[in-house]
Design a protein around this motif. Sequence first.
Motif, mmCIF file in Angstrom:
data_model
loop_
_atom_site.group_PDB
_atom_site.id
_atom_site.type_symbol
_atom_site.label_atom_id
_atom_site.label_comp_id
_atom_site.label_asym_id
_atom_site.label_seq_id
_atom_site.Cartn_x
_atom_site.Cartn_y
_atom_site.Cartn_z
ATOM 1 N N ARG A 25 37.530 -17.012 -52.431
ATOM 2 C CA ARG A 25 38.410 -18.019 -53.288
ATOM 3 C C ARG A 25 39.698 -18.615 -52.540
ATOM 4 N NH1 ARG A 25 37.111 -18.047 -58.603
ATOM 5 N NH2 ARG A 25 35.783 -16.243 -59.592
ATOM 6 N N PRO A 26 39.099 -19.698 -51.758
ATOM 7 C CA PRO A 26 40.319 -20.272 -50.807
ATOM 8 C C PRO A 26 41.573 -20.660 -51.690
ATOM 9 C CG PRO A 26 38.549 -21.806 -51.136
ATOM 10 C CD PRO A 26 37.980 -20.593 -51.782
ATOM 11 N N PRO A 27 42.596 -20.757 -50.900
ATOM 12 C CA PRO A 27 44.018 -21.326 -51.619
ATOM 13 C C PRO A 27 43.913 -22.540 -52.013
ATOM 14 C CG PRO A 27 44.447 -20.366 -49.569
ATOM 15 C CD PRO A 27 42.981 -20.402 -49.681
ATOM 16 N N GLY A 28 44.190 -22.802 -53.241
ATOM 17 C CA GLY A 28 44.096 -24.171 -53.934
ATOM 18 C C GLY A 28 42.962 -24.298 -55.000
ATOM 19 N N SER A 29 42.016 -23.473 -54.590
ATOM 20 C CA SER A 29 40.553 -23.490 -55.501
ATOM 21 C C SER A 29 40.973 -23.100 -56.899
ATOM 22 C CB SER A 29 39.503 -22.533 -54.910
ATOM 23 O OG SER A 29 39.962 -21.267 -55.102
ATOM 24 N N GLY A 30 40.161 -23.569 -57.829
ATOM 25 C CA GLY A 30 40.628 -23.459 -59.326
ATOM 26 C C GLY A 30 39.580 -22.554 -59.710
ATOM 27 N N PHE A 31 39.952 -21.874 -60.951
ATOM 28 C CA PHE A 31 38.954 -21.173 -61.938
ATOM 29 C C PHE A 31 38.542 -21.975 -63.050
ATOM 30 C CE2 PHE A 31 41.751 -18.002 -59.722
ATOM 31 C CZ PHE A 31 40.866 -17.109 -59.589
ATOM 32 N N ARG A 32 37.636 -21.578 -63.486
ATOM 33 C CA ARG A 32 36.893 -22.199 -64.941
ATOM 34 C C ARG A 32 37.883 -21.833 -65.881
ATOM 35 N NH1 ARG A 32 31.252 -19.592 -64.244
ATOM 36 N NH2 ARG A 32 32.579 -18.122 -63.219
ATOM 37 N N GLY A 33 37.544 -22.322 -67.200
ATOM 38 C CA GLY A 33 38.497 -22.139 -68.372
ATOM 39 C C GLY A 33 38.328 -20.627 -68.563
ATOM 40 N N GLU A 34 39.206 -20.033 -69.428
ATOM 41 C CA GLU A 34 39.269 -18.811 -69.623
ATOM 42 C C GLU A 34 38.122 -18.068 -70.462
ATOM 43 O OE1 GLU A 34 42.875 -18.397 -72.040
ATOM 44 O OE2 GLU A 34 44.127 -18.015 -70.548
ATOM 45 N N ILE A 35 37.659 -18.873 -71.408
ATOM 46 C CA ILE A 35 36.431 -18.465 -72.192
ATOM 47 C C ILE A 35 35.146 -18.339 -71.241
ATOM 48 C CG2 ILE A 35 36.681 -18.798 -74.713
ATOM 49 C CD1 ILE A 35 37.075 -21.474 -72.026
ATOM 50 N N GLY A 59 51.712 -12.778 -57.180
ATOM 51 C CA GLY A 59 51.803 -13.976 -56.413
ATOM 52 C C GLY A 59 50.371 -14.507 -56.101
ATOM 53 N N LEU A 60 49.426 -13.977 -56.312
ATOM 54 C CA LEU A 60 47.910 -14.668 -55.989
ATOM 55 C C LEU A 60 47.726 -15.808 -56.355
ATOM 56 C CD1 LEU A 60 45.928 -11.405 -55.375
ATOM 57 C CD2 LEU A 60 47.016 -12.650 -53.595
ATOM 58 N N ILE A 61 47.976 -16.057 -57.741
ATOM 59 C CA ILE A 61 47.604 -17.003 -58.353
ATOM 60 C C ILE A 61 48.621 -17.817 -59.258
ATOM 61 C CG2 ILE A 61 45.023 -16.547 -58.659
ATOM 62 C CD1 ILE A 61 45.535 -15.451 -61.399
ATOM 63 N N GLU A 62 48.446 -18.736 -59.917
ATOM 64 C CA GLU A 62 49.306 -19.305 -60.675
ATOM 65 C C GLU A 62 48.627 -20.374 -61.875
ATOM 66 O OE1 GLU A 62 51.916 -22.289 -58.994
ATOM 67 O OE2 GLU A 62 50.287 -23.344 -57.762
ATOM 68 N N SER A 63 49.146 -20.286 -63.088
ATOM 69 C CA SER A 63 48.153 -21.014 -63.949
ATOM 70 C C SER A 63 49.057 -21.614 -64.892
ATOM 71 C CB SER A 63 47.387 -20.027 -64.744
ATOM 72 O OG SER A 63 48.150 -19.291 -65.798
ATOM 73 N N ARG A 64 48.738 -22.818 -65.314
ATOM 74 C CA ARG A 64 49.566 -23.770 -66.304
ATOM 75 C C ARG A 64 48.661 -24.537 -67.288
ATOM 76 N NH1 ARG A 64 52.603 -27.137 -61.714
ATOM 77 N NH2 ARG A 64 53.073 -28.374 -63.575
ATOM 78 N N HIS A 70 44.715 -21.560 -60.510
ATOM 79 C CA HIS A 70 44.515 -21.982 -59.133
ATOM 80 C C HIS A 70 45.011 -20.619 -58.273
ATOM 81 C CE1 HIS A 70 43.505 -26.101 -59.900
ATOM 82 N NE2 HIS A 70 44.061 -25.992 -60.805
ATOM 83 N N VAL A 71 44.222 -20.650 -57.002
ATOM 84 C CA VAL A 71 44.725 -19.788 -56.122
ATOM 85 C C VAL A 71 45.942 -20.384 -55.307
ATOM 86 C CG1 VAL A 71 44.092 -18.404 -53.863
ATOM 87 C CG2 VAL A 71 42.470 -18.721 -55.746
ATOM 88 N N ARG A 72 46.963 -19.602 -55.273
ATOM 89 C CA ARG A 72 48.172 -19.993 -54.681
ATOM 90 C C ARG A 72 48.116 -20.049 -53.070
ATOM 91 N NH1 ARG A 72 53.701 -17.736 -56.899
ATOM 92 N NH2 ARG A 72 54.480 -19.805 -56.023
ATOM 93 N N ASP A 73 49.213 -20.531 -52.331
ATOM 94 C CA ASP A 73 49.237 -20.554 -50.922
ATOM 95 C C ASP A 73 49.311 -19.139 -50.466
ATOM 96 O OD1 ASP A 73 49.393 -22.634 -48.664
ATOM 97 O OD2 ASP A 73 50.886 -21.102 -48.179
#
Lengths: 235, 235
Positions: A25-35, A59-64, A70-73
Amino acid sequence: MSGRRERMNQLVARKIGTEILKGERPPGSGFRGEIEEADAWGVSRTVYREAMRSLIAKGLIESRPRRGTHVRDPHHWNLLDLDILSWILSDEPDPAFSGEIFELRAIIEPAAAAMAAQRRSDAHLARMEDALNQMERAGLATDEGRLADRAFHAAIFDASGNNFFIALSAPVEAAVGMTTRFKQENQAEPRDSLPDHQAVFAAIAKQDADAASRTMAKLVTLAWDDMRLAVGPRD
Amino acid sequence: MSGRRERMNQLVARKIGTEILKGERPPGSGFRGEIEEADAWGVSRTVYREAMRSLIAKGLIESRPRRGTHVRDPHHWNLLDLDILSWILSDEPDPAFSGEIFELRAIIEPAAAAMAAQRRSDAHLARMEDALNQMERAGLATDEGRLADRAFHAAIFDASGNNFFIALSAPVEAAVGMTTRFKQENQAEPRDSLPDHQAVFAAIAKQDADAASRTMAKLVTLAWDDMRLAVGPRD
DNA sequence: GAAACCTCATTTGTATGAGTATATAGGCAC
DNA sequence: GTGCCTATATACTCATACAAATGAGGTTTC
């Protein structure tokens, strides 16, 4: 190993964390929705969210809201976290990785030893001596002996009196232990590092900061050489 | 400062984390049950649990069924975590704390500079030069200048090529920045550290590891002296 | 009497469904 | 174009219920 069974949220955090650290899961790549994501992992949103909360804390991910998760830098990854270290080393020890950890160790430990020589209490000294005796009795081929080895280094870090060095102690020693564990298994006749340890101890006992730094630097360098030899000559 | 409003789970994590770090919740002390505790904080159990999950990930607490949740030994605290650092320094900068961070910096940064001298790419060098120019243009009295200062040091860590040093960069520089921010405000005529930075840059450009280490050591030592002077002579 | 076993109560862990807050994108007026 | 508004996708928060783990204390068994 660890007696208690792993909880679902820890398991999911470990799995996803490992995927990130392995580059799947490279940096910047996103996840699908929680459900959707929780469903894919076969767990409830509660579990999935708590797992993500752990990864955010490391510090691996951030979510808003609205933007997603998304995976952080890698720059933000808390690489010295014990969990992260174990996730990185989950399958095979990467030679480049162990090189870097030894490089850090070669800087940190002599400095810690020098500080310890100046500030150590008698209690610290006693802990080191106990650890040395234990090492001698059990030998470095046994788990018990390796534990004593770690205890010796931990005592030095504690004696340094600097909380940041103390905080570095656990991850550094853990990473070293993980990368060198297989060395002891493969190497037919491992070099006896007890004299090196005793030299460090003597210097700290004498409160000779300079000698403590030098002897520790030598100890780490020799261990590093052994490591390189065991893992196979590459350069 | 931070545009986005803080979420409830972050807020609770910060509050409880700060209580722990300030010693108001000593190691070994336990929490009440989740329902009761969540109620006391005026949030749902979900929010409370996610907050605790963050603190667990940072090594501050641990929780097990039937035994409850307890503050862990400081030995396990992830002191180099950015959140934890900011929680520690939330009100007034502790002189002992800033002494320890400078002690760490005095060890880490010269080593990083030496490694950077050997391994830096032209791109790294360009980043350092840009940062230096920015420092010169803006001056260290401005936020912009201080940002450039941080960028310069960050570029050196990146150029070291060692992921552990890179990981140490952010917390160390952040902690230094936090402890020295008020220095710039109080000190009437702060010493111009630009020449020190340029000396480091020149050494790295020449790929002279030894000079890089020496000049960086000098830079840190002088900054440390300034810090002690500003905070008031104590010893 | 001691040791293995069982039961129970307490605490965290997991599941689910509903509703809220927030930030992005796109449309709309100016 | 610029600024404002609205729609919408997404994470965030809440409430409730049930499940699992574990430590304590009692019970059986030898």
